[in-house]
Design a protein around this motif. Sequence first.
Motif, PDB file in Angstrom:
ATOM      1  N   ALA A 210      21.605 -99.217 -37.664  1.00  0.00           N
ATOM      2  CA  ALA A 210      21.710-100.797 -37.807  1.00  0.00           C
ATOM      3  C   ALA A 210      22.275-101.547 -36.656  1.00  0.00           C
ATOM      4  O   ALA A 210      22.024-102.694 -36.065  1.00  0.00           O
ATOM      5  CB  ALA A 210      22.286-101.047 -39.151  1.00  0.00           C
ATOM      6  N   ARG A 211      23.333-100.900 -36.074  1.00  0.00           N
ATOM      7  CA  ARG A 211      23.919-101.376 -34.874  1.00  0.00           C
ATOM      8  C   ARG A 211      22.945-101.455 -33.549  1.00  0.00           C
ATOM      9  O   ARG A 211      22.773-102.246 -32.921  1.00  0.00           O
ATOM     10  CB  ARG A 211      25.093-100.726 -34.425  1.00  0.00           C
ATOM     11  N   GLY A 212      22.013-100.236 -33.373  1.00  0.00           N
ATOM     12  CA  GLY A 212      21.128-100.387 -32.340  1.00  0.00           C
ATOM     13  C   GLY A 212      20.161-101.330 -32.468  1.00  0.00           C
ATOM     14  O   GLY A 212      19.814-101.974 -31.638  1.00  0.00           O
ATOM     15  N   HIS A 213      19.935-101.676 -33.645  1.00  0.00           N
ATOM     16  CA  HIS A 213      18.627-102.860 -34.103  1.00  0.00           C
ATOM     17  C   HIS A 213      19.439-104.116 -33.717  1.00  0.00           C
ATOM     18  O   HIS A 213      18.692-105.002 -33.043  1.00  0.00           O
ATOM     19  CB  HIS A 213      18.283-102.849 -35.410  1.00  0.00           C
ATOM     20  N   GLY A 214      20.615-104.144 -33.987  1.00  0.00           N
ATOM     21  CA  GLY A 214      21.563-105.603 -33.573  1.00  0.00           C
ATOM     22  C   GLY A 214      21.323-105.624 -32.037  1.00  0.00           C
ATOM     23  O   GLY A 214      21.248-106.902 -31.480  1.00  0.00           O
TER      24      GLY A 214
END
Length: 252
Positions: A210-214
């Motif tokens: 999820a952080r990578g997508h952000g």
Amino acid sequence: MIRDIDVLAREWADPHVAADHELARMMDPPAPWERVVVLGDSVAEGLREPVPGYRDLSWADRLSAAFTFARPGAVLFNLGRRDLTAAEIRESQLERALSLRPGLAIVTAGGNDALRRRFDPDAFADELRALLTPLREAGADVLTFDLYDWTSNPYASERFAPIFGPHLTALTEAIREVSAEVGGMHSRLRDGAAAQERDRFSSDGLHLNARGHGIVATDLARTLGNAGPGGQVPLRVFAQGARPAVEEGPGS
């Protein structure tokens, strides 16, 4: 409310992950695209792993909210489906994408091609060209982006990393070249400020968390904001006698 603030504290404090309204501001002056379509594989679909302290949203989900902030009434259609090669994306999604009459198409393809032991960058480039060209000829702006360097992935398979890593690099080079050829926008994610941080990946060793997508959403919004007046980029003529479907923006 207090619990929500506490849960999202890590995301709010992350300098590489912008909030929805901040993404919209990055695309200021107001994003010109009312209809946006996403084409691709699992990267487009948004496969990911949750991360405590971050909203469990894909990069496309985050951009969809940002487009709504930047241009009320804007709509994003996500056609992405997992496990597809570039050829399968073109065969199953291109016609549908064109029927949606997008002003902007965000395209990510090639990850599944690169997983093959005998990956052919030239054959992939031909497929990507066949995917992007009709979108450009129909008048859509096109945005592509890098796939990350695999050397920073702590979950990468020791068995496949020596093959998959170089394939991803060759894939990214092909994407950059074809995007430039058709006059598309391209986000160089590998050059991003967080591109070497190791906590962006899911434990499956293949996808982002999820952080990578952000982080991806933030870098894509920044690229769109830098696209030039009106969000347009120079439109190349694809074949002798072909007519550009969109005029070049002033100053482009």
